[in-house]
Design a protein around this motif. Structure first.
Motif, short mmCIF file in Angstrom:
data_model
loop_
_atom_site.label_atom_id
_atom_site.label_comp_id
_atom_site.label_asym_id
_atom_site.label_seq_id
_atom_site.Cartn_x
_atom_site.Cartn_y
_atom_site.Cartn_z
N ILE A 5 55.55 33.40 -13.84
CA ILE A 5 54.67 32.30 -13.42
C ILE A 5 53.24 32.77 -13.55
N VAL A 6 52.40 31.96 -14.22
CA VAL A 6 50.96 32.28 -14.28
C VAL A 6 50.25 31.40 -13.26
N GLN A 7 49.45 32.03 -12.41
CA GLN A 7 48.66 31.28 -11.42
C GLN A 7 47.19 31.52 -11.72
N LYS A 8 46.38 30.46 -11.65
CA LYS A 8 44.93 30.64 -11.85
C LYS A 8 44.19 30.14 -10.62
N PHE A 9 43.25 30.94 -10.14
CA PHE A 9 42.45 30.54 -8.98
C PHE A 9 40.99 30.45 -9.39
N GLY A 10 40.37 29.30 -9.13
CA GLY A 10 38.98 29.05 -9.50
C GLY A 10 38.00 29.68 -8.52
N GLY A 11 36.72 29.54 -8.84
CA GLY A 11 35.66 30.19 -8.06
C GLY A 11 35.68 29.87 -6.57
N THR A 12 35.91 28.61 -6.21
CA THR A 12 35.91 28.25 -4.79
C THR A 12 37.07 28.91 -4.06
N SER A 13 38.18 29.10 -4.77
CA SER A 13 39.38 29.68 -4.15
C SER A 13 39.20 31.16 -3.83
N VAL A 14 38.23 31.82 -4.50
CA VAL A 14 38.00 33.26 -4.24
C VAL A 14 36.55 33.49 -3.79
N ALA A 15 35.97 32.46 -3.12
CA ALA A 15 34.53 32.51 -2.83
C ALA A 15 34.13 33.59 -1.83
N ASP A 16 35.04 34.01 -0.93
CA ASP A 16 34.72 35.09 0.02
C ASP A 16 35.99 35.88 0.32
N THR A 17 35.87 36.92 1.14
CA THR A 17 37.03 37.80 1.32
C THR A 17 38.17 37.10 2.07
N ASP A 18 37.84 36.17 2.98
CA ASP A 18 38.92 35.44 3.66
C ASP A 18 39.70 34.61 2.65
N LYS A 19 38.97 33.97 1.74
CA LYS A 19 39.65 33.14 0.74
C LYS A 19 40.47 34.03 -0.20
N ILE A 20 39.96 35.21 -0.50
CA ILE A 20 40.73 36.13 -1.36
C ILE A 20 42.03 36.55 -0.66
N LYS A 21 41.94 36.75 0.65
CA LYS A 21 43.17 37.09 1.42
C LYS A 21 44.17 35.94 1.32
N THR A 174 43.03 24.96 -7.34
CA THR A 174 41.60 24.65 -7.27
C THR A 174 41.25 24.07 -5.91
N ASP A 175 40.07 23.44 -5.82
CA ASP A 175 39.59 22.98 -4.51
C ASP A 175 39.87 21.51 -4.25
N VAL A 176 40.61 20.85 -5.12
CA VAL A 176 41.08 19.49 -4.85
C VAL A 176 42.61 19.49 -5.04
N GLU A 177 43.25 18.39 -4.61
CA GLU A 177 44.72 18.43 -4.54
C GLU A 177 45.43 18.05 -5.84
N GLY A 178 44.68 17.98 -6.92
CA GLY A 178 45.30 17.65 -8.20
C GLY A 178 44.30 16.94 -9.08
N VAL A 179 44.82 16.25 -10.10
CA VAL A 179 43.96 15.44 -10.96
C VAL A 179 43.92 14.04 -10.37
N TYR A 180 42.74 13.51 -10.20
CA TYR A 180 42.55 12.18 -9.62
C TYR A 180 42.11 11.19 -10.71
N THR A 181 42.14 9.92 -10.34
CA THR A 181 41.73 8.86 -11.28
C THR A 181 40.25 8.99 -11.65
N THR A 182 39.49 9.63 -10.80
CA THR A 182 38.13 10.05 -11.15
C THR A 182 37.74 11.16 -10.19
N ASP A 183 36.55 11.73 -10.35
CA ASP A 183 36.14 12.83 -9.46
C ASP A 183 36.14 12.34 -8.01
N PRO A 184 37.00 12.89 -7.15
CA PRO A 184 37.08 12.40 -5.76
C PRO A 184 35.81 12.68 -4.96
N ARG A 185 34.93 13.49 -5.51
CA ARG A 185 33.64 13.69 -4.83
C ARG A 185 32.69 12.52 -5.10
N VAL A 186 32.98 11.76 -6.15
CA VAL A 186 32.13 10.62 -6.50
C VAL A 186 32.71 9.33 -5.93
#
Ligand code: ADP
Ligand code: ASP
Ligand code: MG
Length: 421
Positions: A5-21, A174-186
């Motif tokens: 299994i290949v797992q990829k973690f983006g920048g927000t997911s490893v932003a500090d040591t707690d997140k890295i844990k 990543t920092d959202v729960e999947g692919v959305y119909t558009t950017d959920p921040r917008v």
């Protein structure tokens, strides 16, 4: 043989040591499922942006080679820290950068394509029971030069590794729960998609939905890698599965809306209307690796016998393109070159729009009703894009999302995981 299994973690997911844990726990959970695990990580938080800023403070036009040398360091920090966090839990783990593995790319700086990945070292280390942590975003040329794959390129590293290792699947955390119909921040009531086709996802990614790097989707499609986008923070949610269109039932004509403000519009004015003018213009840009997106050529003016040729390029390429365009203008005898960076491209995407009339007219009418002027249009079989003023981009996305009934009753939970700026 164990599944990989290949797992990829983006920048927000490893932003500090707690997140890295937290990431270490997710990785270990997959290992405890009895699978071999290869992890790809991005640079921590906004590291890459900070590195870019420092470079520009020192040199407004840094060389592409030194930029790659600099930016590749961000991911090296993350791999070492994550590996230490995994080892601290009593698991065997080892980190590798692209050079150590042999993630070979073309000899192009800042947006290189992966051409081959050596798997011997990876397989040997997996066989020895290691969790492998790989630096995303970077590659190496045959000559040992460090390259990078373009912003957001760690997704592509992960999918390419999954393809090379014949992995069971590639999970993009990543920092959202999947692919959305558009950017959920917008658009807060954007709907999460359970599944989306490679084709639609590719168009969405190209249109500015930066949840996946376009080339990662291209590679997943070519190599039939099952790809999932899911949240680093809500592991119970299975996220979005990206798979071949033939496996899907299409209900709605439009699957998603995206906006992209990372382009500039260039107009080469009064180009003599002769065969080969467009070929000269675009081959000069291509020779220097400048990608062109939307293109419009106006009807020839009868009196002057000239055309205007308008097109869009990435902002990142503007400095390089400006030098090239000066030369081309003289070569073609064009009157002027105008640059406009106050633009955005808004797109609707959906395999369901094939053979369904009225989708384009609904899009244009909706923009008109919102007093939004269309400056360029381009289409593919499953996408319609309009170039508009940048200040109208959010309103356009909201209106189009509404008119094609893409919203749901829930508000997407994105606030809690916003990166610290
Ligand atoms: P990572 O650092 O994990 O690679 P990115 O910032 O590159 O994360 O991508 C995730 C972001 O993509 C989300 O936070 C979201 O704002 C944005 N995004 C844009 N369009 C979409 C979409 N259609 N679905 C989900 N996220 C999207
Ligand atoms: N760190 C790189 C970037 O910020 C690559 C990535 O995150 O995918 O673009
Ligand atoms: Mg990303």
């Amino acid at each position: 043989m164990k599944k990989i299994i290949v797992q990829k973690f983006g920048g927000t997911s490893v932003a500090d040591t707690d997140k890295i844990k937290n990431v270490a726990q997710t990785v270990i959970r997959e290992k405890n499922n009895g699978n071999d695990v290869v992890v790809v990580v991005s640079a921590m938080g906004h590291t890459t942006d900070h590195l870019v800023k420092m470079a520009k403070d020192l040199n407004p036009n840094p060389s592409a080679r030194e930029m790659d040398m600099l930016l590749s360091t961000g991911e090296c920090v993350s791999i070492a820290l994550l590996t230490m966090a995994i080892q601290a839990q009593g698991y065997k783990a080892v980190s590798f950068n692209a050079t150590q593995i042999g993630i070979l790319t073309e000899n192009v700086h800042s947006k290189a394509r992966i051409v081959d990945i050596k798997t011997e070292k990876l397989k040997k280390n997996l066989d020895e029971g290691n969790i492998i942590v790989v630096a995303g975003f970077q590659g190496v040329t045959e000559d040992g030069e460090i390259t990078t794959l373009g912003r957001g390129g760690s997704d592509t590293s992960a999918v390419a590794l999954a393809a090379a290792l014949n992995a069971e699947r590639c999970d993009i955390y990543t920092d959202v729960e999947g692919v959305y119909t558009t950017d959920p921040r917008v658009v807060q009531n954007a709907s999460r998609l359970d599944i989306i086709s490679y084709e639609e996802m590719l168009e969405l990614a190209h249109a500015g939905a930066n949840v996946l790097h376009p080339r990662s989707v291209e590679t997943a499609k070519q190599c039939a890698v099952p790809l999932r986008v899911r949240s680093s923070f809500k592991l119970e949610n299975m996220g979005t599965l990206i798979l071949g269109v033939e496996k899907m039932e299409i209900h709605k004509p439009v699957a998603g809306v995206a906006a992209d403000s990372s382009q500039v519009r260039v107009v080469v004015c009064d180009v003599p209307d002769t065969p080969g003018a467009a070929a000269t213009l675009f081959s000069c840009l291509a020779d220097e690796n400048v990608s062109v997106d939307m293109i419009i050529q106006s009807y020839a003016r009868k009196v002057s016998n000239t055309n205007d040729i308008a097109f869009t390029i990435n902002k990142e390429d503007l400095d390089k393109a400006t030098v090239i365009l000066k030369d081309v203008q003289a070569k073609l005898g064009a009157a002027d070159v105008k640059i406009d960076d106050d633009i955005a491209k808004v797109s609707i995407i959906g395999a369901g729009m094939i053979d369904r009339p009225g989708i384009a007219s609904t899009m244009f009418k909706t923009l008109a009703e919102n007093n939004i002027n269309i400056r360029m249009i381009s289409t593919s079989e499953i996408k319609i894009s309009c170039l508009i003023n940048k200040e109208d981009a959010q309103a356009a996305v909201k209106a189009l999302h509404d008119v094609f009934n893409l919203g749901c009753d829930e508000i997407a939970d994105v606030k809690g995981t916003l990166p610290d700026v």
